[in-house]
Design a protein around this motif. Structure first.
Motif, PDB file in Angstrom:
ATOM      1  N   ALA A  96     -40.747  52.605   3.459  1.00  0.00           N
ATOM      2  CA  ALA A  96     -42.018  53.253   3.792  1.00  0.00           C
ATOM      3  C   ALA A  96     -42.594  52.698   5.089  1.00  0.00           C
ATOM      4  CB  ALA A  96     -43.009  53.069   2.647  1.00  0.00           C
ATOM      5  N   GLN A  97     -42.527  51.388   5.243  1.00  0.00           N
ATOM      6  CA  GLN A  97     -43.059  50.744   6.450  1.00  0.00           C
ATOM      7  C   GLN A  97     -42.367  51.258   7.711  1.00  0.00           C
ATOM      8  OE1 GLN A  97     -42.446  46.499   6.455  1.00  0.00           O
ATOM      9  NE2 GLN A  97     -43.176  46.256   8.544  1.00  0.00           N
ATOM     10  N   HIS A  98     -41.069  51.526   7.610  1.00  0.00           N
ATOM     11  CA  HIS A  98     -40.295  51.958   8.778  1.00  0.00           C
ATOM     12  C   HIS A  98     -40.019  53.461   8.778  1.00  0.00           C
ATOM     13  CE1 HIS A  98     -39.877  47.874  10.158  1.00  0.00           C
ATOM     14  NE2 HIS A  98     -39.599  47.534   8.921  1.00  0.00           N
ATOM     15  N   ASP A  99     -40.670  54.176   7.853  1.00  0.00           N
ATOM     16  CA  ASP A  99     -40.636  55.639   7.826  1.00  0.00           C
ATOM     17  C   ASP A  99     -39.220  56.206   7.720  1.00  0.00           C
ATOM     18  OD1 ASP A  99     -41.895  58.129   7.815  1.00  0.00           O
ATOM     19  OD2 ASP A  99     -41.736  58.335   9.995  1.00  0.00           O
ATOM     20  N   PHE A 100     -38.400  55.605   6.844  1.00  0.00           N
ATOM     21  CA  PHE A 100     -37.024  56.062   6.686  1.00  0.00           C
ATOM     22  C   PHE A 100     -36.997  57.473   6.096  1.00  0.00           C
ATOM     23  CE2 PHE A 100     -34.964  51.594   5.981  1.00  0.00           C
ATOM     24  CZ  PHE A 100     -35.232  51.252   7.292  1.00  0.00           C
ATOM     25  N   PRO A 101     -36.365  58.425   6.770  1.00  0.00           N
ATOM     26  CA  PRO A 101     -36.222  59.768   6.220  1.00  0.00           C
ATOM     27  C   PRO A 101     -34.902  59.945   5.459  1.00  0.00           C
ATOM     28  CG  PRO A 101     -35.633  59.800   8.526  1.00  0.00           C
ATOM     29  CD  PRO A 101     -36.024  58.372   8.196  1.00  0.00           C
ATOM     30  N   PHE A 102     -34.203  58.862   5.224  1.00  0.00           N
ATOM     31  CA  PHE A 102     -32.902  58.879   4.559  1.00  0.00           C
ATOM     32  C   PHE A 102     -32.954  57.972   3.333  1.00  0.00           C
ATOM     33  CE2 PHE A 102     -32.964  55.919   8.163  1.00  0.00           C
ATOM     34  CZ  PHE A 102     -32.747  54.702   7.525  1.00  0.00           C
ATOM     35  N   PRO A 103     -32.036  58.164   2.386  1.00  0.00           N
ATOM     36  CA  PRO A 103     -32.017  57.297   1.205  1.00  0.00           C
ATOM     37  C   PRO A 103     -31.652  55.858   1.577  1.00  0.00           C
ATOM     38  CG  PRO A 103     -30.689  59.278   0.848  1.00  0.00           C
ATOM     39  CD  PRO A 103     -31.047  59.239   2.296  1.00  0.00           C
ATOM     40  N   TYR A 104     -32.384  54.920   0.989  1.00  0.00           N
ATOM     41  CA  TYR A 104     -32.105  53.492   1.138  1.00  0.00           C
ATOM     42  C   TYR A 104     -31.692  53.023  -0.252  1.00  0.00           C
ATOM     43  CZ  TYR A 104     -33.016  48.561   2.498  1.00  0.00           C
ATOM     44  OH  TYR A 104     -32.926  47.215   2.761  1.00  0.00           O
ATOM     45  N   LEU A 105     -30.416  52.745  -0.431  1.00  0.00           N
ATOM     46  CA  LEU A 105     -29.813  52.560  -1.746  1.00  0.00           C
ATOM     47  C   LEU A 105     -29.495  51.100  -2.050  1.00  0.00           C
ATOM     48  CD1 LEU A 105     -27.384  55.606  -1.444  1.00  0.00           C
ATOM     49  CD2 LEU A 105     -29.731  55.559  -2.341  1.00  0.00           C
ATOM     50  N   TYR A 106     -29.470  50.795  -3.334  1.00  0.00           N
ATOM     51  CA  TYR A 106     -29.266  49.421  -3.795  1.00  0.00           C
ATOM     52  C   TYR A 106     -27.911  49.270  -4.469  1.00  0.00           C
ATOM     53  CZ  TYR A 106     -30.105  45.137  -6.472  1.00  0.00           C
ATOM     54  OH  TYR A 106     -30.016  43.887  -7.025  1.00  0.00           O
ATOM     55  N   ASP A 107     -27.096  48.390  -3.941  1.00  0.00           N
ATOM     56  CA  ASP A 107     -25.747  48.096  -4.433  1.00  0.00           C
ATOM     57  C   ASP A 107     -25.785  46.789  -5.225  1.00  0.00           C
ATOM     58  OD1 ASP A 107     -22.953  47.810  -4.714  1.00  0.00           O
ATOM     59  OD2 ASP A 107     -22.694  47.123  -2.643  1.00  0.00           O
ATOM     60  N   GLU A 108     -26.334  46.859  -6.429  1.00  0.00           N
ATOM     61  CA  GLU A 108     -26.526  45.642  -7.227  1.00  0.00           C
ATOM     62  C   GLU A 108     -25.216  44.914  -7.510  1.00  0.00           C
ATOM     63  OE1 GLU A 108     -28.675  44.132 -11.354  1.00  0.00           O
ATOM     64  OE2 GLU A 108     -28.319  46.262 -11.048  1.00  0.00           O
ATOM     65  N   SER A 109     -24.161  45.639  -7.821  1.00  0.00           N
ATOM     66  CA  SER A 109     -22.884  45.006  -8.171  1.00  0.00           C
ATOM     67  C   SER A 109     -22.131  44.491  -6.943  1.00  0.00           C
ATOM     68  CB  SER A 109     -21.987  46.003  -8.910  1.00  0.00           C
ATOM     69  OG  SER A 109     -21.491  46.978  -8.016  1.00  0.00           O
ATOM     70  N   GLN A 110     -22.526  44.928  -5.774  1.00  0.00           N
ATOM     71  CA  GLN A 110     -21.875  44.618  -4.503  1.00  0.00           C
ATOM     72  C   GLN A 110     -20.491  45.253  -4.366  1.00  0.00           C
ATOM     73  OE1 GLN A 110     -22.310  40.238  -4.419  1.00  0.00           O
ATOM     74  NE2 GLN A 110     -24.115  40.558  -3.126  1.00  0.00           N
ATOM     75  N   ALA A 111     -20.131  46.119  -5.300  1.00  0.00           N
ATOM     76  CA  ALA A 111     -18.820  46.789  -5.269  1.00  0.00           C
ATOM     77  C   ALA A 111     -18.713  47.732  -4.075  1.00  0.00           C
ATOM     78  CB  ALA A 111     -18.580  47.553  -6.572  1.00  0.00           C
ATOM     79  N   VAL A 112     -19.815  48.369  -3.704  1.00  0.00           N
ATOM     80  CA  VAL A 112     -19.785  49.304  -2.581  1.00  0.00           C
ATOM     81  C   VAL A 112     -19.583  48.534  -1.271  1.00  0.00           C
ATOM     82  CG1 VAL A 112     -21.076  51.070  -1.329  1.00  0.00           C
ATOM     83  CG2 VAL A 112     -21.134  50.999  -3.830  1.00  0.00           C
ATOM     84  N   ALA A 113     -20.290  47.437  -1.100  1.00  0.00           N
ATOM     85  CA  ALA A 113     -20.085  46.618   0.103  1.00  0.00           C
ATOM     86  C   ALA A 113     -18.634  46.166   0.193  1.00  0.00           C
ATOM     87  CB  ALA A 113     -21.017  45.412   0.087  1.00  0.00           C
ATOM     88  N   LYS A 114     -18.055  45.799  -0.923  1.00  0.00           N
ATOM     89  CA  LYS A 114     -16.647  45.374  -0.928  1.00  0.00           C
ATOM     90  C   LYS A 114     -15.727  46.545  -0.592  1.00  0.00           C
ATOM     91  CE  LYS A 114     -17.494  41.515  -3.988  1.00  0.00           C
ATOM     92  NZ  LYS A 114     -17.486  41.001  -5.344  1.00  0.00           N
ATOM     93  N   ALA A 115     -16.032  47.741  -1.094  1.00  0.00           N
ATOM     94  CA  ALA A 115     -15.214  48.919  -0.796  1.00  0.00           C
ATOM     95  C   ALA A 115     -15.239  49.248   0.700  1.00  0.00           C
ATOM     96  CB  ALA A 115     -15.684  50.121  -1.610  1.00  0.00           C
ATOM     97  N   PHE A 116     -16.375  49.011   1.344  1.00  0.00           N
ATOM     98  CA  PHE A 116     -16.512  49.252   2.781  1.00  0.00           C
ATOM     99  C   PHE A 116     -16.042  48.056   3.611  1.00  0.00           C
ATOM    100  CE2 PHE A 116     -19.235  52.676   1.441  1.00  0.00           C
ATOM    101  CZ  PHE A 116     -19.269  53.575   2.494  1.00  0.00           C
ATOM    102  N   GLU A 117     -15.745  46.955   2.951  1.00  0.00           N
ATOM    103  CA  GLU A 117     -15.444  45.687   3.622  1.00  0.00           C
ATOM    104  C   GLU A 117     -16.604  45.279   4.530  1.00  0.00           C
ATOM    105  OE1 GLU A 117     -11.499  45.422   5.365  1.00  0.00           O
ATOM    106  OE2 GLU A 117     -10.641  46.537   3.669  1.00  0.00           O
TER     107      GLU A 117
END
Length: 184
Positions: A96-117
């Motif tokens: 909200a502070q930076h007026d993001f017009p796109f989804p800001y998503l949470y990768d709790e398991s960190q599996a997505v970060a690992k998939a992207f390396e």
């Protein structure tokens, strides 16, 4: 402030098919955000000085990408137990502070970060309309304290080439930022 470079995922890698919640818990399939010409995926967080340096540019960047037919999503994969400022409720306030017009998503398991390396924040990925990686690396040469203007030059050059179906240079500079805060 750690200075961690991108891992530089191989070009041509397929977009991982994932579904993640935003800070409010609403689920998003990142593939649903692929525009007519592709998708930009940004790994960011709320507290990294490298992200804070470019945070106000991310909304205008996403609008420029949208004009090129490129969707945008941001993902935070940091360990919130040790970095509570990156928690989903703080993600909502940051977006909200930076007026993001796109989804800001949470990768709790960190599996997505690992998939992207993914290795650092910020880390940028650009996928074409066929969901194949065509760019990964830095936004531009701006870093905290170097007095270089944040203009998105590197990512936007790749996005313009992709939108115009022109070749994208394969020589790409890694991003540089704080390491992703991995769970122990």
């Amino acid at each position: 402030m750690a200075r961690t470079p991108s891992n530089m995922l191989p070009l041509g890698t397929a977009l991982p098919e994932v579904e993640l919640p935003d800070g409010a818990g609403d689920l998003y399939n990142i593939s649903a955000n692929v525009g007519s010409n592709g998708l930009a995926v940004l790994f960011i967080c709320n507290h990294c000085p490298f992200v804070l340096h470019i945070a106000d540019f991310l909304a205008p960047l996403s609008r420029q990408l949208a004009q090129l037919g490129i969707g945008c999503v941001a993902i935070s994969s940091n360990d919130v137990a040790n970095y509570p400022q990156d928690s989903p409720e703080h993600m909502l306030a940051f977006a909200a502070q930076h007026d993001f017009p796109f989804p800001y998503l949470y990768d709790e398991s960190q599996a997505v970060a690992k998939a992207f390396e993914a290795a650092c924040t910020p880390d940028f990925y650009l996928f074409d309309r066929d969901k194949k990686l065509v760019y990964r690396g830095q936004l531009d040469d701006a870093r905290p304290g170097n007095d270089v203007l944040v203009d998105g030059r590197d990512l936007l050059a790749a996005a313009h080439a992709m939108a115009q179906q022109e070749p994208i240079p394969t020589e790409q500079k890694p991003s540089l930022g704080c390491n992703i805060k991995w769970k122990e």
